[in-house]
Structure formats: C-alpha cells, structure tokens
Design a protein around this motif. Structure first.
Motif, mmCIF file in Angstrom:
data_model
loop_
_atom_site.group_PDB
_atom_site.id
_atom_site.type_symbol
_atom_site.label_atom_id
_atom_site.label_comp_id
_atom_site.label_asym_id
_atom_site.label_seq_id
_atom_site.Cartn_x
_atom_site.Cartn_y
_atom_site.Cartn_z
ATOM 1 N N ILE A 190 0.850 -1.308 -0.015
ATOM 2 C CA ILE A 190 -0.021 0.161 -0.029
ATOM 3 C C ILE A 190 0.832 1.279 0.019
ATOM 4 N N ILE A 191 0.761 1.963 -0.973
ATOM 5 C CA ILE A 191 1.708 3.183 -1.289
ATOM 6 C C ILE A 191 1.213 4.326 -0.187
ATOM 7 N N ASP A 192 -0.054 4.807 -0.323
ATOM 8 C CA ASP A 192 -0.532 5.662 0.293
ATOM 9 C C ASP A 192 -1.773 5.287 1.465
ATOM 10 N N ASN A 193 -1.393 5.227 2.789
ATOM 11 C CA ASN A 193 -2.439 4.844 3.656
ATOM 12 C C ASN A 193 -3.970 5.640 3.900
ATOM 13 N N GLU A 200 -4.469 -3.448 11.261
ATOM 14 C CA GLU A 200 -4.145 -2.258 11.895
ATOM 15 C C GLU A 200 -2.511 -1.868 11.896
ATOM 16 N N ASN A 201 -2.527 -0.466 12.088
ATOM 17 C CA ASN A 201 -0.992 -0.152 12.237
ATOM 18 C C ASN A 201 -0.548 -0.093 10.747
ATOM 19 N N VAL A 202 -1.208 0.195 9.577
ATOM 20 C CA VAL A 202 -0.563 0.237 8.333
ATOM 21 C C VAL A 202 0.071 1.741 7.883
ATOM 22 N N LYS A 203 1.201 1.835 7.793
ATOM 23 C CA LYS A 203 1.910 3.065 7.305
ATOM 24 C C LYS A 203 1.960 3.253 5.757
ATOM 25 N N ASP A 204 2.043 4.216 5.418
ATOM 26 C CA ASP A 204 2.659 4.513 3.916
ATOM 27 C C ASP A 204 3.691 3.467 3.439
ATOM 28 N N ASN A 205 3.353 3.116 2.196
ATOM 29 C CA ASN A 205 4.503 2.255 1.507
ATOM 30 C C ASN A 205 4.736 0.751 2.520
ATOM 31 N N VAL A 251 4.261 -2.687 3.370
ATOM 32 C CA VAL A 251 4.379 -4.006 2.617
ATOM 33 C C VAL A 251 3.847 -5.273 3.556
ATOM 34 N N MET A 252 2.735 -6.019 3.157
ATOM 35 C CA MET A 252 2.051 -6.968 4.005
ATOM 36 C C MET A 252 2.505 -8.435 3.268
ATOM 37 N N TYR A 253 3.072 -9.115 3.930
ATOM 38 C CA TYR A 253 3.406 -10.464 3.633
ATOM 39 C C TYR A 253 2.389 -11.388 4.102
ATOM 40 N N PHE A 254 2.133 -12.560 3.537
ATOM 41 C CA PHE A 254 1.273 -13.585 4.099
ATOM 42 C C PHE A 254 1.889 -14.986 4.197
ATOM 43 N N ASN A 267 -3.538 2.474 -8.788
ATOM 44 C CA ASN A 267 -2.223 2.501 -8.922
ATOM 45 C C ASN A 267 -1.627 2.757 -7.511
ATOM 46 N N ASN A 268 -2.328 2.754 -6.368
ATOM 47 C CA ASN A 268 -1.938 2.906 -5.063
ATOM 48 C C ASN A 268 -1.499 1.612 -4.302
ATOM 49 N N MET A 269 -1.993 0.685 -5.205
ATOM 50 C CA MET A 269 -1.839 -0.835 -4.258
ATOM 51 C C MET A 269 -1.057 -1.670 -5.287
ATOM 52 N N HIS A 270 -0.307 -2.574 -4.867
ATOM 53 C CA HIS A 270 0.347 -3.698 -5.593
ATOM 54 C C HIS A 270 0.074 -5.083 -5.218
ATOM 55 N N VAL A 271 -0.185 -6.173 -5.838
ATOM 56 C CA VAL A 271 -0.542 -7.276 -5.396
ATOM 57 C C VAL A 271 0.499 -8.460 -6.020
ATOM 58 N N ASP A 272 0.657 -9.339 -5.030
ATOM 59 C CA ASP A 272 1.667 -10.478 -5.695
ATOM 60 C C ASP A 272 0.379 -11.662 -5.486
#
Length: 222
Positions: A11-14, A80-85, A87-90, A209-214
């Motif tokens: 997530i680029i901009d939260n 919770e606690n998601v910042k700009d840029n 990266v969330m891993y699963f 274009n604010n979010m990128h997914v694998d």
C-alpha cells in the motif's frame, strides 16, 4: 485441486493524515480488506425463476437470496497500524483466498481495500446495506437484461453481484469519511491464463495505482 493465493500486498498511501504539530494522530491506518471470488465450479445462484418472472417484487426477493449467497462467501479482514509504503506479507506460502476441488474454467476476483476506523460490519448488516441501497431496484432491472442469453446465468449474476456489493461497500465507506486505498477487478480463464494450472504474478497494480499485489494460482486434476 485449485488454490488461489495472495502472497504480498503493498500500500503506497494509507490515506491517513500525517501527524503535524500535535493536531493529528500518528500516521498509521486501520484498513479493511474484502475479497470476492466467483468461479464456474462452485454452487451458484439459480437464476431460472428470476429470468422467468415478470413481477419486479418477485425478482427482487430472488435477487436478495442470491446476494446473501454471494456475500456470505466473501473474505473480510481488518489490519491495524498500516503505514505509507506498507508491505504486507502472507507467510512464505501466501494466504488462500479461494480453493476448490477442481480447476475452474472461469475465475473472477474483486478485491477492495479501504481505510476505516469503524468496526467490521457482519454479513447480515452488509447484506442489508446492499439490498436496501437506493440503486438496488435499478440493479435488479439491469441484471435481468445482462443475464438473458448468457450460457451460465448464475455465474454472470454472481460476478455482477460482487461488483455491486463492492460499489455499495465503498459508498458506505465514503459516507463514513473512510477513504478507498485500492480496488482490483480481475477476470481470468483457464485456456488463456492458466492452461497448465499455474499462474504467478508480482507487483500487479490496482485500478488506482496505489496498491500492488502478488498472487499465485496452483491447480491440478486429481
């Protein structure tokens, strides 16, 4: 077997205002993630009576049952606690958003992420929001035209319901002054996109274009 996984989300901009002179809080957000998957090899709404009847009220009641079936299968998560840029891993294997016993020929995915400090609305409340939306009557009329002549009305209806549900969810979020972070509409078919049961894509941008997914697909015939 067939597995569809999300492996990473950036997530680029939260959409949270940064702290400034003590006027705003910390620049972290609480986000909600909603995923709808529709395939042609899962139980789908039976739209036979919907297409047969000419009574609007009867159509609406049938569609309400179909909405319940589709919305009940969605996956909803709060982070919770998601910042700009951020990266969330699963994990190292990803998180399964959908699985089935056979490889589907058609696969549709609707994925929406938005910033919200409100509590998660349960399935029953979400269904009420959708069927009581001011555009539900128009959606009922439009759907009756869309599914006429299609080879799989239940599948077509499920995809349309998922998109309408996403639209309503974002509308409610907007009224609550919650900001959309990203949204993906994706349609795949077996012949073109995963002929051998596998597909893996990284850094796929969403519509904003604010979010990128694998994500990855793995399937095999037993």
């Amino acid at each position: 077997m067939f597995y569809f996984r999300i492996n990473k989300l950036k997530i680029i901009d939260n959409k949270e205002l940064p702290a400034f002179l003590g006027l705003f809080g910390p620049d972290v957000a609480q986000i909600k993630i909603i995923s709808f998957v529709t395939t042609d090899n899962i139980p789908l709404p039976d739209m036979t009576e919907f297409m047969r009847t000419q009574k609007q009220e009867h159509r609406k009641n049938i569609l309400k049952s179909a909405v319940t079936q589709v919305v009940s299968s969605r996956i909803l998560t709060m982070v919770e606690n998601v910042k700009d840029n951020h990266v969330m891993y699963f994990g190292d294997t990803g998180y399964v958003l959908f699985q089935s016993k056979s490889i589907p020929d058609h696969f549709d995915w609707q994925f929406v992420v938005y910033e919200s400090d409100k509590a998660i609305r349960d399935t029953a409340m979400m269904i009420e929001d959708i069927v009581n939306d001011e555009e539900f009557d128009k959606f009922t009329d439009d759907l009756s035209k869309i599914i006429i002549g299609t080879t799989n009305p239940g599948y077509t209806a499920s995809v349309a319901i998922g998109k309408f549900a996403t639209k309503v969810i974002l509308k409610i979020a907007g009224k609550n002054k919650d900001d959309m972070i990203g949204i993906i509409y994706m349609s795949l078919n077996r012949w073109e996109h995963y002929p051998f049961g596998e597909r893996k894509r990284d850094n796929v941008p969403d519509m904003t274009n604010n979010m990128h997914v694998d994500y990855s697909i793995f399937g095999f015939d037993e």
